[in-house]
Design a protein around this motif. Structure first.
Motif, PDB file in Angstrom:
ATOM      1  N   SER A 277       0.826  -1.206   0.000  1.00 44.65           N
ATOM      2  CA  SER A 277       0.000   0.000   0.000  1.00 44.65           C
ATOM      3  C   SER A 277       0.860   1.254   0.000  1.00 44.65           C
TER       4      SER A 277
ATOM      5  N   MET B 192      -8.007  -6.252  -5.246  1.00 45.56           N
ATOM      6  CA  MET B 192      -6.797  -5.460  -5.039  1.00 45.56           C
ATOM      7  C   MET B 192      -5.741  -5.784  -6.091  1.00 45.56           C
TER       8      MET B 192
ATOM      9  N   VAL C 185      -8.211   0.727  -4.529  1.00 43.49           N
ATOM     10  CA  VAL C 185      -7.228   0.694  -3.445  1.00 43.49           C
ATOM     11  C   VAL C 185      -7.700   1.528  -2.265  1.00 43.49           C
TER      12      VAL C 185
ATOM     13  N   GLY D 135      -8.813  -1.467  -0.070  1.00 47.80           N
ATOM     14  CA  GLY D 135      -7.562  -1.618   0.674  1.00 47.80           C
ATOM     15  C   GLY D 135      -7.750  -1.444   2.162  1.00 47.80           C
TER      16      GLY D 135
END
Length: 392
Positions: free
Chosen positions: A224, A284, A321, A325
């Motif tokens: 990330s 993802m 994301v 995420g």
């Protein structure tokens, strides 16, 4: 719309409250962030080095303070009280910037108050996750709709920020942000639910284990961080690249950012609708792969029309994301919604710090084109790490 109707009247009112809070606080943040470097250079009168130092200190302080508050919020108390406290600190921070022009005060008191204020949004999303879990609601769609409010806020906030700052002055702009934060605090106080948290023996054992000790959490954090490093390097460098290297008009930079922000909203909503069938991990991986296509496309097709078309892949990348995420972090750290959400936001802050260093160094030493080769390499590394993260 069908999802909203089927969740019942009570959920609709709570969802609307969460949406309103996320949007209002998102607008307040989007008022201050875009013009901060301009404020420091024009109003405070510092050089580029001190502007960069301010961003670095601000990001580091935000990470430290948010982690401390997140751990405390996961153990005790009503999370709403912490959110209200952080909103009030945001008001104080806006007032400091509205009436103070001393760099030392801003980088000490201002940064400290900003670090407390920046904890607000992770805690709101943590409260939303706990409410959805507690009421057996659809977590992903709930969070995706909320996250879309932040994208909408960032479509509206930056143009409004420049308009207020350039036409009416920075004091007016910061006072406007303070007023919005006050409204946000009132909405939290009177509209958001209080979610009781009961920790059984199993949850206590889970909470006692640091999420960072889990390999999957570490891999996801680094992945990330690299994703947000890529995104921030692109945002910093793109306006300079398209004008000085590609010879395209300056207005195109704003058009590209606006196109991406607008496309992120349907990308988030669509992701929330299909993630239950596809799974967070696959979503993802798809998102980061879209990022690799986007950054590779920038190098292969550096023309005006191609750059606009490529924003679709940018929107898929950031939209998924940013929403999925965060939820994946929460799934990997059960019983620690606050710490998980803060870990996700800290991956963003760390990515911002790394992006500033890398973009400046690469552009100065090797030119703007090298920045995008660097971004492409980092995005491929992020894709590899994301593929190695396993679901719980």
């Amino acid at each position: 719309m069908h999802w909203l109707i089927t969740q019942g009247r009570h959920l609709n009112s709570v969802l609307l409250a969460f949406m309103a809070v996320a949007f209002m606080l998102g607008v307040a943040g989007a008022l201050q962030a875009p013009t901060l470097s301009l404020f420091l250079s024009k109003e405070v009168g510092v050089t580029s080095f001190w502007v960069g130092l301010f961003y670095t200190v601000n990001a580091v302080a935000g990470i430290a303070v948010s982690m401390i508050l997140a751990k405390r919020s996961d153990r005790t108390g009503d999370r709403r009280k912490l959110i209200i406290f952080c909103c009030l600190m945001a008001v104080a921070n806006s007032l400091v910037f509205a009436f103070n022009r001393h760099y030392l005060t801003l980088i000490t008191l201002g940064v400290f108050l900003a670090a407390l204020a920046n904890t607000t949004m992770p805690q709101i999303f943590a409260l939303a996750r706990e409410y959805a879990d507690n009421s057996a609601r659809e977590v992903v769609m709930f969070s995706s709709i909320m996250r879309a409010q932040l994208s909408l806020a960032w479509v509206i906030g930056p143009p409004l920020s420049f308009m207020l700052a350039l036409k009416f002055g920075f004091t007016t702009m910061f006072l406007s942000a303070a007023g919005i934060f006050v409204v946000g605090a009132l909405l939290v106080t009177f509209c958001l639910p209080s979610v009781p948290r009961v920790f059984g023996p199993e949850n206590q054992a889970v909470a006692a284990v640091s999420g960072w000790k889990k390999p999957n959490v570490r891999r996801l954090f680094i992945a990330s961080m690299l994703m947000w490093t890529c995104n921030t390097m692109y945002i910093i460098d793109m306006p300079l690249w398209i004008t000085s290297v590609l010879g395209l008009p300056e207005a195109l930079a704003g058009a590209l950012m606006g196109t991406a922000a607008g496309l992120e909203i349907p990308a988030m909503i669509l992701a929330g609708m299909v993630v239950k069938r596809i799974g967070k991990r696959r979503m993802m991986v798809l998102a980061v792969a879209a990022g690799v296509v986007f950054y590779g496309g920038l190098l292969l097709f550096p023309t005006r029309n191609a750059l606009i078309v490529l924003q679709l892949f940018n929107a898929i990348f950031i939209g998924i994301v940013a929403g999925i995420g965060m939820l994946w972090f929460q799934d990997l750290m059960p019983g620690k919604a606050g710490s998980a959400t803060t870990l996700f936001t800290n991956s963003i802050s760390t990515g911002v710090i790394l992006a500033g260093v890398l973009q400046g160094s690469l552009a100065q030493q090797f030119g703007h084109g090298s920045v995008y080769w660097g971004i492409l390499v980092l995005s491929i590394l992020a894709l590899g790490l994301t593929c190695r993260v396993k679901d719980v």
